[in-house]
Design a protein around this motif. Structure first.
Motif, PDB file in Angstrom:
ATOM      1  N   VAL A 316       0.848  -1.187   0.000  1.00  0.00           N
ATOM      2  CA  VAL A 316       0.000   0.000   0.000  1.00  0.00           C
ATOM      3  C   VAL A 316       0.890   1.246   0.000  1.00  0.00           C
ATOM      4  N   GLY A 317       0.596   2.164  -0.904  1.00  0.00           N
ATOM      5  CA  GLY A 317       1.358   3.402  -0.982  1.00  0.00           C
ATOM      6  C   GLY A 317       2.501   3.389  -1.973  1.00  0.00           C
ATOM      7  N   ASP A 318       2.903   2.201  -2.455  1.00  0.00           N
ATOM      8  CA  ASP A 318       3.969   2.142  -3.455  1.00  0.00           C
ATOM      9  C   ASP A 318       3.522   2.848  -4.735  1.00  0.00           C
ATOM     10  N   PHE A 374       0.585   6.418 -10.022  1.00  0.00           N
ATOM     11  CA  PHE A 374      -0.540   5.934  -9.239  1.00  0.00           C
ATOM     12  C   PHE A 374      -0.017   5.440  -7.892  1.00  0.00           C
ATOM     13  N   ALA A 375      -0.931   5.280  -6.932  1.00  0.00           N
ATOM     14  CA  ALA A 375      -0.560   4.699  -5.641  1.00  0.00           C
ATOM     15  C   ALA A 375      -1.743   3.910  -5.095  1.00  0.00           C
ATOM     16  N   PRO A 376      -1.649   2.588  -4.988  1.00  0.00           N
ATOM     17  CA  PRO A 376      -2.746   1.801  -4.415  1.00  0.00           C
ATOM     18  C   PRO A 376      -2.895   2.114  -2.928  1.00  0.00           C
ATOM     19  N   ASP A 377      -4.129   2.222  -2.455  1.00  0.00           N
ATOM     20  CA  ASP A 377      -4.335   2.589  -1.061  1.00  0.00           C
ATOM     21  C   ASP A 377      -5.137   1.549  -0.284  1.00  0.00           C
ATOM     22  N   ALA A 378      -5.255   0.329  -0.832  1.00  0.00           N
ATOM     23  CA  ALA A 378      -5.984  -0.715  -0.117  1.00  0.00           C
ATOM     24  C   ALA A 378      -5.404  -2.077  -0.457  1.00  0.00           C
ATOM     25  N   VAL A 379      -5.553  -3.003   0.467  1.00  0.00           N
ATOM     26  CA  VAL A 379      -5.045  -4.363   0.294  1.00  0.00           C
ATOM     27  C   VAL A 379      -5.962  -5.151  -0.632  1.00  0.00           C
ATOM     28  N   GLY A 380      -5.374  -5.976  -1.483  1.00  0.00           N
ATOM     29  CA  GLY A 380      -6.161  -6.819  -2.378  1.00  0.00           C
ATOM     30  C   GLY A 380      -5.427  -7.034  -3.682  1.00  0.00           C
ATOM     31  N   HIS A 381      -6.155  -7.295  -4.753  1.00  0.00           N
ATOM     32  CA  HIS A 381      -5.506  -7.456  -6.045  1.00  0.00           C
ATOM     33  C   HIS A 381      -6.126  -6.498  -7.043  1.00  0.00           C
ATOM     34  N   GLU A 382      -5.338  -6.128  -8.030  1.00  0.00           N
ATOM     35  CA  GLU A 382      -5.743  -5.185  -9.063  1.00  0.00           C
ATOM     36  C   GLU A 382      -5.550  -5.839 -10.426  1.00  0.00           C
ATOM     37  N   ARG A 383      -6.479  -5.586 -11.311  1.00  0.00           N
ATOM     38  CA  ARG A 383      -6.322  -6.028 -12.692  1.00  0.00           C
ATOM     39  C   ARG A 383      -6.505  -4.834 -13.611  1.00  0.00           C
ATOM     40  N   PHE A 437      -1.754  -7.620 -10.422  1.00  0.00           N
ATOM     41  CA  PHE A 437      -0.771  -7.539  -9.347  1.00  0.00           C
ATOM     42  C   PHE A 437      -1.490  -7.506  -8.009  1.00  0.00           C
ATOM     43  N   GLU A 438      -0.734  -7.725  -6.966  1.00  0.00           N
ATOM     44  CA  GLU A 438      -1.300  -7.800  -5.627  1.00  0.00           C
ATOM     45  C   GLU A 438      -0.795  -6.662  -4.762  1.00  0.00           C
ATOM     46  N   VAL A 439      -1.670  -6.163  -3.907  1.00  0.00           N
ATOM     47  CA  VAL A 439      -1.307  -5.113  -2.962  1.00  0.00           C
ATOM     48  C   VAL A 439      -1.408  -5.692  -1.554  1.00  0.00           C
TER      49      VAL A 439
END
Length: 480
Positions: A316-318, A374-383, A437-439
């Motif tokens: 998260v935050g990367d 971009f910066a993901p802000d939650a746990v989970g997976h993204e497509r 990818f996974e967060v």
């Protein structure tokens, strides 16, 4: 059983003889692994028996190897026997349900009954399997693999799929939490090693950086991929392309978009289990938003999607960005389904139109533009999914399906009810590419005595997903 004629011209009289070319299949199901820890699978035996029954109904002579009979020596021995057959062979199918794995060097492998935790010596490597199948003198060779060769998405898979079991075996887990953080090239090698052979048709349960799963379906544990594949095959589809389109959509829906079956490039127009035919046209796009999100038509020479940093697991935050490499003129649309479960439009952005999606051959599209990320802000997976339309009309129809007021997008149920206007000029070409990818949490709390399983059952946080600091995207030309 199909009748084929083998013509032999003799030196005297030109005598013509006919011989029966039998179709053969080797079907393998392994759910028991006495030398591997925590490796039992409940579905492979059921999957193999049902797949064998289906092939027999189509006239195949089937050899079925289950559990203790499915050792490395027995599997490769049966393939060698077929390669030395003095009789003409028709079609050949190899089916495997069980664990797959990947070595630290990136080699993919199937795990037979006698696989060992301490050594990969009994593994069946992808290149060895390909060589053995290629040596069989058959008119067509198809490999159906309900296993997986990458440990990517371990966290999300075990968290979301409470009743699922993965068919990926980690012989050398990375870290105490079982997370498999690998460069994309390493995980990609696991899948492409089994699908890059142009003369062999691979129908695989998942992508290179995904896991294949089994689940309880209709009261019995089954491979999710095999269940839907058999349903599609029993409907007598016209080609592998139609099978891929149907099964990929069904498996993606069942697994909450975590697993996507794959088909060898160049076999979309080929009838199932038949010799390879020249590609003729793209699959037909479906009539709903969900149909267009789930359909696949991969051609890396036309469209390729990559991410920077080049990994399959982020925290998260990367910060991250995407690159779309375009090999044909058209209109590039990007969709995203993140930890919120919503399908959203990433390209074009609010305030932009279909003309802003125009790309030419050789373009490299950086999303977002230089200096931003971009910066993901939650746990989970993204497509992230890219669709390159050759038709402006079809690209515009998909974009118009997203009302700008609905910034949160559509969940799967809603997307299945959102119509996408059909093109008045008829079907046109399109190409797809995606990246999964996974967060994971930014800071992992120390857990005394925590096992990978207990960690994996942490609740999934459902929240807003990728946030961009830019409202503009830019096309960068590839250097000549």
């Amino acid at each position: 059983m199909r009748l084929k004629l083998m013509v032999s011209m003799l030196t005297v009289g030109g005598l013509i003889g006919a011989a029966l070319a039998a179709d053969h299949a080797l079907v393998v199901g392994v759910g028991q692994y006495p030398s591997l820890e925590r490796s039992e699978l409940k579905g492979p035996r059921q999957d193999a028996e049902e797949f064998a029954a289906f092939l027999k109904s189509k006239g195949f002579e089937v050899t079925l190897l289950l559990d203790s009979l499915a050792t490395r020596g027995e599997i490769l021995g049966k393939l060698e026997e077929l390669s030395k057959s003095e009789e003409p062979l028709g079609r050949f199918v190899f089916y495997f349900a069980g664990h797959g794995t990947r070595s630290l060097s990136g080699d993919s492998a199937l795990l037979p009954y006698d696989a060992e935790d301490s050594s990969p010596g009994h593994d069946i490597r992808g290149k060895d399997l390909a060589a053995a199948v290629r040596s069989i003198p058959a008119s067509a060779r198809t490999l159906v693999l309900d296993s997986c060769f990458s440990g990517g998405m371990l966290y999300s898979s075990k968290t979301i799929g409470r009743t699922w079991t993965s068919r990926y075996y980690v012989r050398n887990p990375v870290g105490a939490k079982g997370l498999d953080v690998q460069p994309v090239e390493s995980s990609a090698a696991a899948g492409t090693a089994l699908t890059a052979d142009s003369d062999l048709c691979y129908v695989a349960a998942s992508r290179h950086n995904e896991q294949a799963h089994e689940d309880v379906i209709d009261g019995r544990t089954r491979g999710i991929f095999t269940y839907y594949l058999l349903s599609s095959l029993k409907a007598d589809p016209k080609s592998w392309g139609s099978v891929q389109s149907t099964v990929s959509s069904q498996v993606a829906r069942h697994t909450d978009d975590l697993q996507h079956p794959s088909l060898s490039r160049g076999f979309s127009s080929t009838p199932t289990f038949e010799p390879k035919r020249q590609e003729t046209a793209s699959p037909t796009l479906g009539g709903t938003l969900l149909d267009q999100y789930t359909i696949d038509h991969f051609d890396p020479e036309k469209l390729r999607l990559t991410m920077d940093p080049n990994v399959t697991t982020l925290r998260v935050g990367d910060r991250l960005r995407f690159y779309a490499r375009v090999g044909a003129p058209g209109y590039l649309v990007l969709l995203e389904r993140g930890t919120s479960g919503k399908i959203q439009l990433l390209r074009p952005l609010a305030g932009e139109a279909v003309e802003d999606c125009r790309v030419d051959e050789g373009d490299i599209v950086r999303i977002p533009p230089a200096g931003r990320s971009f910066a993901p802000d939650a746990v989970g997976h993204e497509r992230i999914k890219g669709i390159l339309f050759t038709s402006r009309e079809q690209a515009a129809a998909l974009i118009e399906a997203f009302p700008r007021a609905a910034s949160k997008g559509f969940d799967v149920i809603e997307a299945a009810q959102v119509p996408v206007k059909a093109s008045e000029s008829g079907p046109s070409g399109f190409y797809t590419a995606d990246f999964v990818f996974e967060v994971i949490p930014k800071e992992e709390p120390a857990r005394s005595g925590a096992s990978p399983a207990s960690f994996a059952m942490l609740p999934l946080l459902v929240a807003a997903t990728l946030k961009t600091r830019s409202r503009k995207q830019r096309v960068t030309r590839r250097d000549p």
